[in-house]
Design an enzyme around this catalytic site. Structure first.
Site, PDB file in Angstrom:
ATOM      1  N   THR A 177       5.195  -9.906  -4.854  1.00 26.23           N
ATOM      2  CA  THR A 177       5.600  -8.495  -4.944  1.00 26.23           C
ATOM      3  C   THR A 177       6.331  -8.091  -3.667  1.00 26.23           C
ATOM      4  OG1 THR A 177       3.848  -7.840  -6.433  1.00 26.23           O
ATOM      5  CG2 THR A 177       4.526  -6.189  -4.847  1.00 26.23           C
ATOM      6  N   ARG A 195      -0.897  -5.402 -19.430  1.00 28.38           N
ATOM      7  CA  ARG A 195      -1.571  -5.308 -18.124  1.00 28.38           C
ATOM      8  C   ARG A 195      -0.701  -4.583 -17.077  1.00 28.38           C
ATOM      9  NH1 ARG A 195      -0.493  -7.122 -12.617  1.00 28.38           N
ATOM     10  NH2 ARG A 195      -2.475  -7.614 -11.645  1.00 28.38           N
ATOM     11  N   GLY A 233      -0.641  -3.753 -12.910  1.00 34.75           N
ATOM     12  CA  GLY A 233      -1.261  -4.072 -11.621  1.00 34.75           C
ATOM     13  C   GLY A 233      -1.354  -2.853 -10.732  1.00 34.75           C
ATOM     14  N   ASP A 234      -1.571  -3.112  -9.454  1.00 28.66           N
ATOM     15  CA  ASP A 234      -1.745  -2.005  -8.496  1.00 28.66           C
ATOM     16  C   ASP A 234      -0.428  -1.412  -8.014  1.00 28.66           C
ATOM     17  OD1 ASP A 234      -1.265  -4.553  -7.272  1.00 28.66           O
ATOM     18  OD2 ASP A 234      -1.658  -3.616  -5.330  1.00 28.66           O
ATOM     19  N   THR A 293       0.206  -5.931  -1.643  1.00 23.51           N
ATOM     20  CA  THR A 293       0.488  -7.110  -2.480  1.00 23.51           C
ATOM     21  C   THR A 293      -0.800  -7.906  -2.610  1.00 23.51           C
ATOM     22  OG1 THR A 293       1.567  -9.259  -2.588  1.00 23.51           O
ATOM     23  CG2 THR A 293       1.374  -8.288  -0.394  1.00 23.51           C
ATOM     24  N   GLY A 294      -1.023  -8.460  -3.789  1.00 15.47           N
ATOM     25  CA  GLY A 294      -2.238  -9.247  -3.962  1.00 15.47           C
ATOM     26  C   GLY A 294      -2.743  -9.148  -5.386  1.00 15.47           C
ATOM     27  N   GLY A 339      -3.919  -7.508  -8.078  1.00 13.53           N
ATOM     28  CA  GLY A 339      -3.856  -6.069  -8.299  1.00 13.53           C
ATOM     29  C   GLY A 339      -5.120  -5.429  -8.829  1.00 13.53           C
TER      30      GLY A 339
END
Ligand code: ASP
Length: 334
Positions: free
Chosen positions: A200, A228, A230-231, A251-252, A254
């Site tokens: 990301t 889905r 994510g964050d 980033t990671g 989420g």
């Protein structure tokens, strides 16, 4: 002697010695800061060729330059984060825009968000498939102001109505990302197994007027299903900006960043506990780790700090400030 006279005398004495003071030098130099990321991950020096490392460092440097050019000429933090993120969305090395990961059904579904710390106005989109630069679409949502978060076909329609540049879905798809999805399905691997990074992209900035902004853009996780999200596009999870505290982009993994409310939590710690940016970011990333998540954040404050925090061996990242700091880094401890 009156205090003002004493100060004037001291200033004259200092000037005679060649010791400049801020008062003599005129108003303090306008201050700006920028930090960017191109995803956290398990990349290590051993696993990366020197050519690949040089390519990524150059790509980060280009995105950093795009953002600093805006800030150096007195432009806004919003324009700076958009410029840096657009550069990385167009770069197939990163998991955003062109080069985004594939969802399970073989499409590239893009998420992005942007937030203005001056007003806490925000715009976000999820599951868009046709806008060349999703961060620009997020900004258009914010500028329109009626809604904060648009999804799927509706977001794509809004994008066309606003006249944003459209792209054929083939523009986003790269053979390497396709291969990663195929490998994931064939070997029943996780998203992080088929690539070593999340990928990301994001940017946070402070401009010379003292305002902060944050932007994040992503294709999400390889093989994501069932719509889905994510964050990255969730305001307060992967993206947040508040002039009273800081600007954050994450980033990671989420799911964990959403559960910890990472970006807002870091800003809240700064605002309410008066923690330093580094301490707050480290503490919240440790919380994510305790839940079982991996990743990192970039944070900029109105005081000009630009910090990174991560619990992964690597994070593509870079920062620059008006004080002369300029750094591009990949591995932990750099
Ligand atoms: N945070 C993103 C997501 O969960 C993935 C990434 O950082 O690359 O969608």
């Amino acid at each position: 002697m009156k205090t003002s006279t004493a100060l004037a005398l001291a200033a004259t004495f200092a000037a005679a010695l060649g010791l400049g003071t801020a008062a003599q030098a005129g108003p303090a130099k306008p201050r700006w800061s920028l930090a960017i990321h191109g995803g956290a991950g398990t990349m290590s020096r051993e696993a990366m060729t020197s050519e690949k490392e040089a390519e990524y460092r150059a790509a980060l440097d280009r995105a950093l330059a795009a953002g600093t050019a805006v800030l150096e000429r007195g432009g806004s933090a919003m324009d700076a984060v958009e410029a840096a993120v657009v550069m990385m969305e167009d770069d197939p090395r990163f998991n955003a825009g062109r080069g985004a990961v594939f969802a399970w059904d073989g499409a590239n579904e893009l998420d992005a968000a942007i937030m203005d710390g001056r007003t806490r106005a925000a715009g976000a989109v999820t599951g868009v498939t046709r806008t060349r630069n999703p961060v620009r679409l997020a900004r258009a949502v914010m500028a329109d102001g009626r809604h904060v978060f648009l999804s799927g076909a509706g977001a794509d329609q809004f994008s066309r109505e606003k006249g944003l540049e459209q792209a054929d879905p083939a523009w986003f798809a790269t053979p390497e990302r396709r291969r990663q999805l195929d490998e994931m399905k064939a070997k029943q691997l996780s998203a992080i197994d088929v690539d070593r990074k999340f990928g990301t992209v994001g940017a946070v900035a402070l401009d010379v007027s003292g305002h902060v902004a944050a932007a994040t853009s992503t294709g999400g996780m390889t093989g994501k299903r069932w719509g889905r999200i994510g964050d990255a596009p969730v305001i307060g999870a992967g993206t947040y900006a508040d002039d009273r505290a800081c600007a954050v982009s994450a980033t990671g993994s989420g799911e964990y960043f959403i559960r910890a409310g990472v970006a807002h939590e870091i800003c809240a710690r700064l605002r309410l506990r008066k923690e330093s940016a580094q301490k707050a970011a480290d503490a919240v990333i440790a919380e994510v780790g305790a839940l079982g998540g991996d990743g990192g954040v970039i944070v900029v404050t109105p005081r000009g700090e630009a910090v990174f925090a991560q619990n992964t061996p690597g994070m593509y990242r870079a920062r620059a400030t008006s004080a002369g700091l300029r750094q591009v880094a990949i591995f932990r401890g750099e």
